[in-house]
Scaffold this motif. Sequence first.
Motif, PDB file in Angstrom:
ATOM      1  N   UNK A 160      -0.001   3.654  -0.414  1.00  0.00           N
ATOM      2  CA  UNK A 160      -0.731   2.380  -0.300  1.00  0.00           C
ATOM      3  C   UNK A 160      -0.337   1.534   0.908  1.00  0.00           C
ATOM      4  N   UNK A 161      -0.076   2.169   2.032  1.00  0.00           N
ATOM      5  CA  UNK A 161       0.270   1.451   3.252  1.00  0.00           C
ATOM      6  C   UNK A 161      -0.112   2.337   4.426  1.00  0.00           C
ATOM      7  N   UNK A 241       9.743   0.469  -2.560  1.00  0.00           N
ATOM      8  CA  UNK A 241       9.035  -0.786  -2.756  1.00  0.00           C
ATOM      9  C   UNK A 241       7.666  -0.790  -2.076  1.00  0.00           C
ATOM     10  N   UNK A 242       7.468   0.110  -1.102  1.00  0.00           N
ATOM     11  CA  UNK A 242       6.166   0.210  -0.452  1.00  0.00           C
ATOM     12  C   UNK A 242       5.130   0.909  -1.324  1.00  0.00           C
ATOM     13  N   UNK A 243       5.583   1.556  -2.391  1.00  0.00           N
ATOM     14  CA  UNK A 243       4.699   2.355  -3.239  1.00  0.00           C
ATOM     15  C   UNK A 243       4.093   1.557  -4.372  1.00  0.00           C
ATOM     16  N   UNK A 244       4.227   0.252  -4.346  1.00  0.00           N
ATOM     17  CA  UNK A 244       3.766  -0.560  -5.474  1.00  0.00           C
ATOM     18  C   UNK A 244       2.258  -0.687  -5.542  1.00  0.00           C
ATOM     19  N   UNK A 245       1.538  -0.379  -4.458  1.00  0.00           N
ATOM     20  CA  UNK A 245       0.089  -0.417  -4.517  1.00  0.00           C
ATOM     21  C   UNK A 245      -0.447   0.688  -5.404  1.00  0.00           C
ATOM     22  N   UNK A 246      -1.671   0.510  -5.924  1.00  0.00           N
ATOM     23  CA  UNK A 246      -2.271   1.488  -6.838  1.00  0.00           C
ATOM     24  C   UNK A 246      -3.037   2.536  -6.040  1.00  0.00           C
ATOM     25  N   UNK A 247      -2.452   3.723  -5.930  1.00  0.00           N
ATOM     26  CA  UNK A 247      -3.114   4.811  -5.223  1.00  0.00           C
ATOM     27  C   UNK A 247      -3.509   5.945  -6.151  1.00  0.00           C
TER      28      UNK A 247
END
Length: 249
Positions: A160-161, A241-247
Motif C-alpha cells: 500500500x505504498x 508500519x508501511x503495510x497498514x493500508x488495505x491491499x
Amino acid sequence: MSQEKCVRRLLLLSSSCLHGCAPFEYAKEDITRFFGSGVKEILFIPYALKDHNDYLEKTRKRFADIGLPYNVFGIHEAASPVEAVKKASAIFIGGGNTFRLLKSLYDLNLIQPIRKRILEEGIPYMGSSAGTNVATVSINTTNDMPIVHPPSLEALTLVPFNINPHYIEPDPNTTHMGETRDERIFEYVDLDTSHPVLGLKEGSWLLVEGSKALVQGPNGGRLFIGKDQVKDIPTGSDVSYLMEGKTCS
C-alpha cells in the motif's frame, strides 16, 4: 480478504545488478531462500522490454550462471497469459520500461489474476526494478520515460505504498543543475500525502511476508513521507508500519 489473512510473499529488488557482481548474484542466497525448495519453475514476465524472447534467454542464462536452480518459463510462450498466471507456482517480473510493462499487464488483462495469485493464494512474487514498481500502488515514482501510455498509472497494489527503485542520494559536490531524485520524489508526496515512497538503493530489496516488511541488502534506502519529511532506512530495518493500508480486500 482482510489484512490479517493476507498471505502475500514478495521479494522486491531495487535492481538486478549491483556494481562488481553478476546479475542477481548479490541476492542469490535470499532469492533461493525466498522461493524455497517447493518452487521448481518460475513464470517470467518480460513485458518491460520489447524483445521478449531475448529477455527470457538472458534471464535463463543469468540464473544458470550463478546457480539459481529454477526452470524459467516465459509468459509470452503460453497460449493464454491469463492461464499461465493461474497455473504458476511463482512469478518474476523483470526490469525495463515501467510504462511498457504496465500497459502490457492491462492490455492482456493480467492485473487482477496476478493480484489474486499473490494476495489470496500466496504464490511468491519477485520483482526487479520495473517489476518492483508495478508491485506498488502506482508507477508515479518510476524513473522511466512514458514511451507508451497505459490506461492507468495504478499498478498491482501488492503493497500500500510506492517504491522508487535505483534510488540514489543527492551528491553535495555535483555541479549538475537539474533536480535531484529527492526533489522529484518530494514533488510526488507533496501532492499525494496518503502514499509514502520508499527509495530503495541499488543492491537493496524489500522482503514482505503477510503484513511484515523488512529492508534488506547492503545499502538500505530512504523513506519519503510528506513535504520535506524524509527518514533514512538502514539495511535490516523493519518497515512493517508501511503495510497498514488495505491491499488484500
